[in-house]
Design a protein around this motif. Structure first.
Motif, PDB file in Angstrom:
ATOM      1  N   GLN A 146      22.553 -16.721 -70.955  1.00 23.92           N
ATOM      2  CA  GLN A 146      21.964 -15.797 -69.985  1.00 23.92           C
ATOM      3  C   GLN A 146      22.463 -16.096 -68.568  1.00 23.92           C
ATOM      4  N   ALA A 147      22.556 -17.367 -68.220  1.00 26.68           N
ATOM      5  CA  ALA A 147      23.051 -17.747 -66.896  1.00 26.68           C
ATOM      6  C   ALA A 147      24.522 -17.372 -66.754  1.00 26.68           C
ATOM      7  N   GLN A 148      25.307 -17.578 -67.811  1.00 22.22           N
ATOM      8  CA  GLN A 148      26.718 -17.190 -67.784  1.00 22.22           C
ATOM      9  C   GLN A 148      26.849 -15.688 -67.593  1.00 22.22           C
ATOM     10  N   SER A 149      26.028 -14.931 -68.295  1.00 27.78           N
ATOM     11  CA  SER A 149      26.056 -13.473 -68.184  1.00 27.78           C
ATOM     12  C   SER A 149      25.654 -13.018 -66.780  1.00 27.78           C
ATOM     13  N   LEU A 150      24.648 -13.668 -66.213  1.00 33.83           N
ATOM     14  CA  LEU A 150      24.212 -13.339 -64.859  1.00 33.83           C
ATOM     15  C   LEU A 150      25.329 -13.594 -63.852  1.00 33.83           C
ATOM     16  N   LYS A 151      26.008 -14.733 -63.979  1.00 32.60           N
ATOM     17  CA  LYS A 151      27.120 -15.059 -63.082  1.00 32.60           C
ATOM     18  C   LYS A 151      28.232 -14.025 -63.192  1.00 32.60           C
ATOM     19  N   GLN A 152      28.565 -13.616 -64.404  1.00 34.11           N
ATOM     20  CA  GLN A 152      29.618 -12.627 -64.594  1.00 34.11           C
ATOM     21  C   GLN A 152      29.195 -11.258 -64.056  1.00 34.11           C
ATOM     22  N   GLY A 153      27.934 -10.898 -64.250  1.00 37.41           N
ATOM     23  CA  GLY A 153      27.433  -9.636 -63.716  1.00 37.41           C
ATOM     24  C   GLY A 153      27.469  -9.616 -62.201  1.00 37.41           C
ATOM     25  N   LEU A 154      27.106 -10.728 -61.591  1.00 36.30           N
ATOM     26  CA  LEU A 154      27.144 -10.849 -60.132  1.00 36.30           C
ATOM     27  C   LEU A 154      28.582 -10.739 -59.630  1.00 36.30           C
ATOM     28  N   LEU A 155      29.483 -11.405 -60.310  1.00 40.55           N
ATOM     29  CA  LEU A 155      30.899 -11.340 -59.944  1.00 40.55           C
ATOM     30  C   LEU A 155      31.401  -9.902 -60.018  1.00 40.55           C
ATOM     31  N   HIS A 156      31.016  -9.198 -61.061  1.00 42.57           N
ATOM     32  CA  HIS A 156      31.427  -7.799 -61.220  1.00 42.57           C
ATOM     33  C   HIS A 156      30.820  -6.922 -60.113  1.00 42.57           C
ATOM     34  N   SER A 157      29.559  -7.151 -59.771  1.00 48.55           N
ATOM     35  CA  SER A 157      28.878  -6.345 -58.748  1.00 48.55           C
ATOM     36  C   SER A 157      29.559  -6.442 -57.394  1.00 48.55           C
ATOM     37  N   TYR A 158      30.117  -7.595 -57.089  1.00 50.58           N
ATOM     38  CA  TYR A 158      30.752  -7.825 -55.793  1.00 50.58           C
ATOM     39  C   TYR A 158      32.278  -7.867 -55.894  1.00 50.58           C
ATOM     40  N   SER A 159      32.841  -7.230 -56.930  1.00 50.05           N
ATOM     41  CA  SER A 159      34.292  -7.307 -57.124  1.00 50.05           C
ATOM     42  C   SER A 159      35.061  -6.339 -56.236  1.00 50.05           C
ATOM     43  N   GLY A 160      34.467  -5.253 -55.853  1.00 55.30           N
ATOM     44  CA  GLY A 160      35.159  -4.272 -55.025  1.00 55.30           C
ATOM     45  C   GLY A 160      34.896  -4.508 -53.550  1.00 55.30           C
ATOM     46  N   GLU A 161      35.271  -3.529 -52.768  1.00 52.57           N
ATOM     47  CA  GLU A 161      34.999  -3.585 -51.340  1.00 52.57           C
ATOM     48  C   GLU A 161      33.540  -3.214 -51.088  1.00 52.57           C
ATOM     49  N   PRO A 162      32.948  -3.735 -50.015  1.00 56.10           N
ATOM     50  CA  PRO A 162      31.565  -3.376 -49.706  1.00 56.10           C
ATOM     51  C   PRO A 162      31.437  -1.885 -49.420  1.00 56.10           C
ATOM     52  N   PRO A 163      30.363  -1.249 -49.918  1.00 57.73           N
ATOM     53  CA  PRO A 163      30.146   0.147 -49.553  1.00 57.73           C
ATOM     54  C   PRO A 163      29.932   0.243 -48.040  1.00 57.73           C
ATOM     55  N   GLU A 164      30.151   1.407 -47.495  1.00 60.80           N
ATOM     56  CA  GLU A 164      30.086   1.579 -46.043  1.00 60.80           C
ATOM     57  C   GLU A 164      28.790   1.039 -45.444  1.00 60.80           C
ATOM     58  N   CYS A 165      27.673   1.251 -46.122  1.00 62.26           N
ATOM     59  CA  CYS A 165      26.384   0.813 -45.581  1.00 62.26           C
ATOM     60  C   CYS A 165      26.229  -0.712 -45.593  1.00 62.26           C
ATOM     61  N   LEU A 166      27.062  -1.427 -46.339  1.00 52.21           N
ATOM     62  CA  LEU A 166      26.970  -2.893 -46.420  1.00 52.21           C
ATOM     63  C   LEU A 166      28.194  -3.588 -45.853  1.00 52.21           C
ATOM     64  N   GLN A 167      28.916  -2.930 -44.978  1.00 52.18           N
ATOM     65  CA  GLN A 167      30.096  -3.542 -44.369  1.00 52.18           C
ATOM     66  C   GLN A 167      29.674  -4.358 -43.154  1.00 52.18           C
ATOM     67  N   PHE A 168      29.334  -5.611 -43.411  1.00 52.57           N
ATOM     68  CA  PHE A 168      28.872  -6.511 -42.348  1.00 52.57           C
ATOM     69  C   PHE A 168      29.968  -6.759 -41.327  1.00 52.57           C
ATOM     70  N   GLY A 169      31.189  -6.879 -41.787  1.00 53.38           N
ATOM     71  CA  GLY A 169      32.327  -7.138 -40.914  1.00 53.38           C
ATOM     72  C   GLY A 169      33.521  -7.548 -41.743  1.00 53.38           C
ATOM     73  N   ASN A 170      34.687  -7.426 -41.160  1.00 55.93           N
ATOM     74  CA  ASN A 170      35.921  -7.799 -41.845  1.00 55.93           C
ATOM     75  C   ASN A 170      36.465  -9.089 -41.260  1.00 55.93           C
ATOM     76  N   VAL A 171      37.031  -9.882 -42.128  1.00 55.84           N
ATOM     77  CA  VAL A 171      37.652 -11.124 -41.704  1.00 55.84           C
ATOM     78  C   VAL A 171      39.072 -11.145 -42.243  1.00 55.84           C
ATOM     79  N   LYS A 172      40.021 -11.253 -41.346  1.00 58.33           N
ATOM     80  CA  LYS A 172      41.411 -11.382 -41.781  1.00 58.33           C
ATOM     81  C   LYS A 172      41.709 -12.874 -41.901  1.00 58.33           C
ATOM     82  N   THR A 173      42.111 -13.263 -43.083  1.00 62.41           N
ATOM     83  CA  THR A 173      42.502 -14.649 -43.287  1.00 62.41           C
ATOM     84  C   THR A 173      44.020 -14.748 -43.107  1.00 62.41           C
ATOM     85  N   LEU A 174      44.508 -15.935 -42.842  1.00 62.53           N
ATOM     86  CA  LEU A 174      45.930 -16.105 -42.564  1.00 62.53           C
ATOM     87  C   LEU A 174      46.811 -15.712 -43.743  1.00 62.53           C
TER      88      LEU A 174
END
Length: 131
Positions: free
Chosen positions: A64-92
């Motif tokens: 169940q914990a493994q499934s939860l971790k994978q579900g969380l990873l999937h939920s945050y796999s794309g770009e944030p929706p416009e309403c949740l765009q806290f800010g962008n960070v450009k890494t080197l």
């Protein structure tokens, strides 16, 4: 030192023990820096932080914990929706390290930072606002 606590895994991989408290401190500091870089402000003191290590092997972790971790990873796999765009960070070099931030601007919500190293090692940092 590493070999003394090594755990052989199926397929020939080897797991090593990790000082999770030390790794937590690193990812907390990294998350705070990413937040500051995104908005120019420090994370307010009414937030608590915890981290989910998607690639770390946990020998006693339940399915169940493994499934939860994978579900969380999937939920945050794309770009944030416009309403949740806290800010962008450009890494080197995004092929080495990249971060995405989900949350309402102005610290109006909890914040999620998704860290990715080399396109493989993923950590989700949950910065929860205390109400």
């Amino acid at each position: 030192m590493l070999a003394s606590d090594a755990i052989p895994l199926p397929g020939g991989a080897i797991a090593y023990k990790v000082d999770e408290a030390r790794v937590d401190k690193f990812f907390s500091a990294l998350s705070y820096g990413i937040i500051f870089k995104a908005c120019g402000q420090r994370l307010p003191s009414d937030y608590t932080t915890w981290h989910i290590y998607h690639n770390l092997y946990q020998p006693n972790e339940s399915p169940q914990a493994q499934s939860l971790k994978q579900g969380l990873l999937h939920s945050y796999s794309g770009e944030p929706p416009e309403c949740l765009q806290f800010g962008n960070v450009k890494t080197l070099n995004a092929s080495i390290y990249s971060a995405k931030i989900f949350g309402l601007t102005g610290f109006q919500s909890s914040i999620t930072v998704v860290h990715e190293f080399y396109g493989v090692f993923r950590v989700t940092s949950m910065l929860s606002k205390q109400y």
